[in-house]
Design an enzyme around this catalytic site. Structure first.
Site, PDB file in Angstrom:
ATOM      1  CD  GLU A 139      -3.306  -2.842   7.535  1.00  0.00           C
ATOM      2  OE1 GLU A 139      -2.148  -2.706   7.106  1.00  0.00           O
ATOM      3  OE2 GLU A 139      -4.175  -1.656   7.219  1.00  0.00           O
ATOM      4  N   GLY A 198       2.964  -1.250   4.359  1.00  0.00           N
ATOM      5  CA  GLY A 198       2.891   0.328   3.819  1.00  0.00           C
ATOM      6  C   GLY A 198       4.480   0.860   3.430  1.00  0.00           C
ATOM      7  N   GLY A 229       2.051   2.261  11.106  1.00  0.00           N
ATOM      8  CA  GLY A 229       3.189   3.311  11.157  1.00  0.00           C
ATOM      9  C   GLY A 229       4.218   3.297  12.425  1.00  0.00           C
ATOM     10  CG  ASN A 275      -1.751   1.145   1.219  1.00  0.00           C
ATOM     11  OD1 ASN A 275      -1.903   2.063   0.574  1.00  0.00           O
ATOM     12  ND2 ASN A 275      -2.413   1.492   2.459  1.00  0.00           N
ATOM     13  CD1 TRP A 276       3.345   1.124  -3.143  1.00  0.00           C
ATOM     14  CD2 TRP A 276       3.320   2.559  -5.060  1.00  0.00           C
ATOM     15  NE1 TRP A 276       4.154   0.490  -4.257  1.00  0.00           N
ATOM     16  CE2 TRP A 276       4.025   1.223  -5.195  1.00  0.00           C
ATOM     17  CE3 TRP A 276       3.211   3.346  -5.907  1.00  0.00           C
ATOM     18  CZ2 TRP A 276       4.555   1.216  -6.468  1.00  0.00           C
ATOM     19  CZ3 TRP A 276       3.877   3.267  -7.222  1.00  0.00           C
ATOM     20  CH2 TRP A 276       4.465   1.925  -7.370  1.00  0.00           C
ATOM     21  CE  LYS A 277      -0.138   3.138   4.765  1.00  0.00           C
ATOM     22  NZ  LYS A 277      -0.046   3.489   6.162  1.00  0.00           N
ATOM     23  CG  HIS A 300      -5.772   1.562   5.287  1.00  0.00           C
ATOM     24  ND1 HIS A 300      -5.386   2.565   5.996  1.00  0.00           N
ATOM     25  CD2 HIS A 300      -4.775   0.725   5.033  1.00  0.00           C
ATOM     26  CE1 HIS A 300      -4.162   2.342   6.499  1.00  0.00           C
ATOM     27  NE2 HIS A 300      -3.943   1.340   5.812  1.00  0.00           N
TER      28      HIS A 300
END
Ligand code: PGA
Length: 253
Positions: free
Chosen positions: A167, A234, A173, A10-12, A97
């Site tokens: 998640e 991520g 993060g 997930n490149w965000k 998400h």
């Protein structure tokens, strides 16, 4: 459980330029094609999708989407429909998400998005996870409710197109992932909830992923101990040397 591990990047809102996006995608695709035990999906921002999507089907590699509208078309400024994504060749779509939930996606919105994804023949990756944990086990209730509410009214025939990504929000993060033994417990629980909604056979075949602070150092251990079917990654998915190492490490499991 199927044997090929599913690794979703997930490149965000990264990277900053189209050139970088093309480079990361090209490198990820090239390594993915060489590995035999993985299915790799990368989810770039919408603006890069058309430029990075393979022009013909590529073994072990495809492009996913980070989000979708629950509307079909029309006056919905800024939205992108499931039909548009499937026409482009998108294979998987993330729904629910935690960063989208924070921005307003309720379980009901997530459910409507998920239905559009599967109706258009794509796979939905339903993201669930508690904000925090306590000794009372409230996280199990949170995850059960999110799954139940998000799958409410989804016909049985689409169950095979639904992947659950667990998640825990506090691990996204963060520096460290969740303890793999605890991931294992939650993965079993997720499968049980899925089984209660659909049936045991479908639940055993369904993929359950883990996401939150996964990197090349911890990825293989997480899968080995927790027995999840894959990972939602991520930061490390746009860090090319790291992601390449992660894929190679997981492929050898
Ligand atoms: P992270 O993000 O790997 O950077 O912790 C995971 C996610 O949000 O899917």
């Amino acid at each position: 459980m199927s044997s090929k591990k599913l690794i979703v990047g997930n490149w965000k809102m990264n990277p900053a330029t189209l050139d970088e996006a093309k480079t990361i995608s090209k490198k990820t695709r090239s390594i993915s094609q060489k590995l035999s035990n993985l299915e790799v999906v990368v989810c770039p921002p919408f603006v890069y999708v058309d430029s990075v999507i393979p022009k013909k089907p590529t073994k072990g590699f495809s492009i996913g989407s980070q989000d979708v509208s629950f509307e079909d078309n029309g006056a919905h400024t800024g939205e992108v429909g499931a039909g548009m994504l499937s026409n482009l060749g998108i294979s998987h779509v993330l729904v629910g998400h935690s960063e989208k939930r924070k921005a307003g996606d309720t379980d009901s919105v997530v459910s409507k998005k998920l239905l559009k994804v599967v109706e258009h023949g794509m796979n939905a990756i339903l993201c669930v996870g508690e904000e925090k944990r306590d000794d009372g086990g409230i996280h199990y209730d949170v995850v059960r409710e999110q799954i139940k509410n998000s799958l409410l009214g989804i016909p049985n025939k689409y169950a095979k197109n639904i992947i659950i990504a667990y998640e825990p929000v506090w691990a996204i993060g963060a520096q460290e992932p969740m303890d793999p033994k605890e991931i294992c417990e939650m993965a079993i629980f997720v499968r049980k909830v899925f089984s209660d909604i659909f049936n045991q056979d479908t639940a055993m075949k369904a993929k359950v992923l883990y996401g939150g602070a996964v990197n090349f150092r911890n990825a293989a251990e997480i899968i080995n101990i927790s027995q999840v079917d894959g990972l939602l990654v991520g930061r490390e998915s746009v860090n090319m040397p790291g992601f390449k190492e992660l894929l190679k490490a997981v492929d050898t499991i």
